[in-house]
Write a protein that holds these residues in place. Structure first.
Motif, mmCIF file in Angstrom:
data_model
loop_
_atom_site.group_PDB
_atom_site.id
_atom_site.type_symbol
_atom_site.label_atom_id
_atom_site.label_comp_id
_atom_site.label_asym_id
_atom_site.label_seq_id
_atom_site.Cartn_x
_atom_site.Cartn_y
_atom_site.Cartn_z
ATOM 1 N N SER A 154 -6.268 -2.961 -10.399
ATOM 2 C CA SER A 154 -7.520 -2.346 -9.971
ATOM 3 C C SER A 154 -7.515 -0.833 -10.118
ATOM 4 C CB SER A 154 -7.806 -2.710 -8.511
ATOM 5 O OG SER A 154 -6.792 -2.193 -7.662
ATOM 6 N N SER A 155 -6.336 -0.235 -10.294
ATOM 7 C CA SER A 155 -6.272 1.231 -10.378
ATOM 8 C C SER A 155 -5.471 1.747 -11.564
ATOM 9 C CB SER A 155 -5.665 1.799 -9.088
ATOM 10 O OG SER A 155 -4.366 1.268 -8.860
ATOM 11 N N HIS A 156 -4.667 0.898 -12.215
ATOM 12 C CA HIS A 156 -3.839 1.342 -13.327
ATOM 13 C C HIS A 156 -3.931 0.331 -14.474
ATOM 14 C CE1 HIS A 156 -2.080 3.415 -9.874
ATOM 15 N NE2 HIS A 156 -1.602 4.305 -10.715
ATOM 16 N N PRO A 157 -3.769 0.792 -15.716
ATOM 17 C CA PRO A 157 -3.633 -0.165 -16.823
ATOM 18 C C PRO A 157 -2.441 -1.087 -16.566
ATOM 19 C CG PRO A 157 -3.965 2.060 -17.658
ATOM 20 C CD PRO A 157 -3.753 2.200 -16.187
ATOM 21 N N THR A 158 -2.653 -2.373 -16.656
ATOM 22 C CA THR A 158 -1.619 -3.356 -16.317
ATOM 23 C C THR A 158 -1.502 -4.380 -17.437
ATOM 24 O OG1 THR A 158 -2.110 -3.074 -13.956
ATOM 25 C CG2 THR A 158 -0.829 -5.003 -14.585
ATOM 26 N N VAL A 159 -0.265 -4.658 -17.835
ATOM 27 C CA VAL A 159 0.019 -5.621 -18.894
ATOM 28 C C VAL A 159 1.024 -6.639 -18.362
ATOM 29 C CG1 VAL A 159 0.829 -5.960 -21.251
ATOM 30 C CG2 VAL A 159 -0.383 -3.851 -20.641
ATOM 31 N N VAL A 160 0.759 -7.916 -18.592
ATOM 32 C CA VAL A 160 1.660 -8.987 -18.177
ATOM 33 C C VAL A 160 2.551 -9.352 -19.356
ATOM 34 C CG1 VAL A 160 1.825 -11.351 -17.324
ATOM 35 C CG2 VAL A 160 0.001 -9.847 -16.490
ATOM 36 N N LEU A 161 3.871 -9.362 -19.135
ATOM 37 C CA LEU A 161 4.838 -9.722 -20.168
ATOM 38 C C LEU A 161 5.486 -11.051 -19.800
ATOM 39 C CD1 LEU A 161 6.675 -6.263 -20.453
ATOM 40 C CD2 LEU A 161 4.583 -6.988 -21.618
ATOM 41 N N ASP A 190 0.826 -1.203 0.000
ATOM 42 C CA ASP A 190 0.000 0.000 0.000
ATOM 43 C C ASP A 190 0.861 1.254 0.000
ATOM 44 O OD1 ASP A 190 -0.565 0.603 3.486
ATOM 45 O OD2 ASP A 190 0.857 -0.785 2.575
ATOM 46 N N GLN A 191 2.040 1.183 0.625
ATOM 47 C CA GLN A 191 2.957 2.316 0.596
ATOM 48 C C GLN A 191 3.517 2.523 -0.807
ATOM 49 O OE1 GLN A 191 5.871 2.162 3.745
ATOM 50 N NE2 GLN A 191 4.474 1.091 5.121
ATOM 51 N N VAL A 192 3.747 1.426 -1.520
ATOM 52 C CA VAL A 192 4.203 1.535 -2.902
ATOM 53 C C VAL A 192 3.145 2.229 -3.748
ATOM 54 C CG1 VAL A 192 4.937 0.238 -4.940
ATOM 55 C CG2 VAL A 192 5.647 -0.514 -2.666
ATOM 56 N N MET A 193 1.880 1.887 -3.527
ATOM 57 C CA MET A 193 0.805 2.489 -4.298
ATOM 58 C C MET A 193 0.673 3.981 -4.024
ATOM 59 S SD MET A 193 -0.251 0.159 -6.234
ATOM 60 C CE MET A 193 -1.598 1.105 -6.920
ATOM 61 N N ASP A 204 -11.949 -3.690 -22.140
ATOM 62 C CA ASP A 204 -12.492 -4.959 -21.661
ATOM 63 C C ASP A 204 -12.289 -5.201 -20.168
ATOM 64 O OD1 ASP A 204 -13.171 -5.434 -24.293
ATOM 65 O OD2 ASP A 204 -11.305 -6.512 -24.726
ATOM 66 N N TYR A 205 -11.160 -4.813 -19.626
ATOM 67 C CA TYR A 205 -10.812 -5.190 -18.260
ATOM 68 C C TYR A 205 -11.208 -4.137 -17.227
ATOM 69 C CZ TYR A 205 -8.094 -8.945 -20.373
ATOM 70 O OH TYR A 205 -7.713 -10.048 -21.090
ATOM 71 N N LYS A 206 -11.036 -2.861 -17.569
ATOM 72 C CA LYS A 206 -11.342 -1.806 -16.601
ATOM 73 C C LYS A 206 -12.805 -1.801 -16.180
ATOM 74 C CE LYS A 206 -10.873 3.154 -15.783
ATOM 75 N NZ LYS A 206 -10.399 4.444 -16.338
ATOM 76 N N PRO A 207 -13.773 -1.912 -17.109
ATOM 77 C CA PRO A 207 -15.177 -1.967 -16.658
ATOM 78 C C PRO A 207 -15.455 -3.121 -15.701
ATOM 79 C CG PRO A 207 -15.068 -1.564 -19.019
ATOM 80 C CD PRO A 207 -13.682 -1.900 -18.586
ATOM 81 N N GLU A 208 -14.810 -4.249 -15.931
ATOM 82 C CA GLU A 208 -15.018 -5.391 -15.044
ATOM 83 C C GLU A 208 -14.459 -5.119 -13.655
ATOM 84 O OE1 GLU A 208 -16.263 -9.219 -13.896
ATOM 85 O OE2 GLU A 208 -16.772 -7.906 -15.575
ATOM 86 N N TYR A 209 -13.270 -4.506 -13.585
ATOM 87 C CA TYR A 209 -12.693 -4.158 -12.290
ATOM 88 C C TYR A 209 -13.547 -3.121 -11.566
ATOM 89 C CZ TYR A 209 -8.303 -6.759 -12.459
ATOM 90 O OH TYR A 209 -7.360 -7.757 -12.456
ATOM 91 N N GLU A 210 -14.088 -2.159 -12.302
ATOM 92 C CA GLU A 210 -14.962 -1.163 -11.682
ATOM 93 C C GLU A 210 -16.225 -1.816 -11.133
ATOM 94 O OE1 GLU A 210 -14.376 1.920 -11.091
ATOM 95 O OE2 GLU A 210 -12.426 1.989 -12.091
ATOM 96 N N ARG A 211 -16.761 -2.767 -11.878
ATOM 97 C CA ARG A 211 -17.958 -3.474 -11.405
ATOM 98 C C ARG A 211 -17.656 -4.267 -10.140
ATOM 99 N NH1 ARG A 211 -20.077 -8.375 -11.560
ATOM 100 N NH2 ARG A 211 -18.246 -9.192 -12.652
ATOM 101 N N LEU A 212 -16.529 -4.939 -10.115
ATOM 102 C CA LEU A 212 -16.154 -5.727 -8.933
ATOM 103 C C LEU A 212 -15.920 -4.830 -7.730
ATOM 104 C CD1 LEU A 212 -13.705 -8.313 -10.559
ATOM 105 C CD2 LEU A 212 -16.057 -8.705 -9.814
#
Length: 390
Positions: A164-171, A122-125, A287-295
């Motif tokens: 949950s708060s930023h665009p995130t991409v897994v590489l 949480d401190q990192v965030m 696709d992903y952000k609306p789902e996270y907002e709903r959750l």
């Protein structure tokens, strides 16, 4: 958590100075939107695939474009990083002390260190949330043992917190030189598929080390099923038969997979890589952000409902009136108000004062007292047989 000093103080000062230069140009040229957030790039891969070298190349490339990233090192066992870091797990958790204190081996020490670091994420965030106008990318370099991050609770916490708060991409970084064998190639694809469905985030397969071996053969295997079967025909082991069956399952997986070939040594393919990242960011927003907002909304509603239930239960146990609560629209909760009436209150508008004036209460008390005294005298007269003197 302070920024780590991986090299000399002069290198750190230079990095700090460079990190402040693009703030003006980036904010003036890119966008003036207040809701723009940096994109988090989580770098995963097998040991020896070149994750750290890839992160170093990404960092150098962005610094060259005057767009320095925010780099976070999550490998507590690394001796020295080849890139400047803004947050380093080694500044928070001492890997060798964890091994000594808990009596753990190397892998257990890495996992425990990562779990301890996740408790303070949480401190990192808090630092990350202040980067809206200062950087485009947040790069996270994970431990060399991929299972330590991928299948641990700390990895899930860090990934979901960012997503949950930023665009995130897994590489997923893949060693192209070691994947010329079709069986090894299939092992990498299975791991990539498992990571994709575990995190459910935009995913990019990074075929590293194309300066040694071109990734054309791998792309052909993914696009042409018959070509991969021909390569497997040269293998006569039991594993090749299993791989042949699995290739049928992964055929659809290949169709929706972003694949980029890069060289961490020469920098070849980085332009195509950042193009794929922009596409992944758009996919996240779509696709992903609306789902996270709903959750997140469902979680808040569930927490509010649970809190209200606990308050009512506590009031019932103590036999007290339930305090008035407001629903989501700001209206008075009538159920809680009626429950207070059932406990002995008076039903009415909760916004009005239901107490009687003090003078009326005193008059009623005097009337009751006089009636009681008169009854007492009557009872005394009846018992003695004399006339009522009152």
């Amino acid at each position: 958590m302070a920024a780590s000093n991986d090299h000399s103080e002069e290198d750190t000062e230079t990095a700090i100075e460079n990190s402040h230069q693009p703030v003006q140009s980036t904010t003036s040229n890119v966008s003036n939107e207040t809701d723009r957030k940096p994109c988090s790039l989580i770098v995963l891969g097998m040991a020896g695939s070149g994750k750290t070298t890839f992160v170093q190349r990404l960092t150098a490339h962005l610094y060259g474009k005057k767009e320095p990233p925010y780099v976070i090192n999550l490998d507590p066992a690394v001796y020295e990083t080849s890139y400047p870091t803004n947050i380093d797990i080694r500044d928070t958790v001492k890997y060798k002390e964890v091994m000594k204190q808990f009596g753990l081996g190397p892998n257990g020490g890495i996992m425990t260190s990562l779990n301890l670091f996740a408790t303070r994420f949480d401190q990192v965030m808090e630092f990350v949330d202040k980067l809206t106008s200062e950087t485009e990318y947040i790069i996270l370099d994970t431990p060399g043992q991929i299972e330590v991050f991928t299948w641990s609770a700390s990895g899930a916490i860090i990934t979901e917190t960012l997503a949950s708060s930023h665009p995130t991409v897994v590489l997923y970084v893949m060693d192209t030189a070691r994947s010329v064998n079709p069986v090894t190639f299939m092992s990498n694809m299975l791991y990539a598929c498992s990571i994709l469905y575990k995190y459910k985030l935009p995913f990019i397969l990074v075929m590293n080390k194309i300066d040694i071996v071109s990734n054309d053969f791998a792309v052909e295997w993914m696009q042409d099923f018959e070509a991969f079967q021909d390569a497997l025909n040269q293998e006569t082991s039991y594993t090749s038969n299993l791989t042949r069956s699995m290739s049928l399952v992964l055929d659809e997986f290949y169709q929706h997979l972003r694949v980029v070939g890069v060289s961490s040594v020469t920098g070849e393919g980085l332009d195509a890589f950042f193009t794929a990242v922009e596409e992944a960011k758009e996919e996240y927003e779509r696709d992903y952000k609306p789902e996270y907002e709903r959750l997140k909304k469902e979680k808040r509603k569930a927490e509010e409902k649970e809190k209200e239930t606990q308050l009512k239960k506590l009031a019932e146990d103590r036999g007290e009136e339930v305090p008035l609560t407001l629903d989501s629209e700001g209206a008075v909760d009538r159920a809680a108000f009626k429950f207070g009436v059932a406990l002995g209150g008076q039903e009415g508008d909760p916004g009005e004062d239901t107490e009687e004036p003090a003078d009326d209460r005193e008059g009623q008390q005097e009337t009751v007292a006089s009636i009681a005294f008169k009854r007492f005298l009557e009872s005394q007269g009846a018992s003695s047989g004399g006339p009522d003197k009152t």
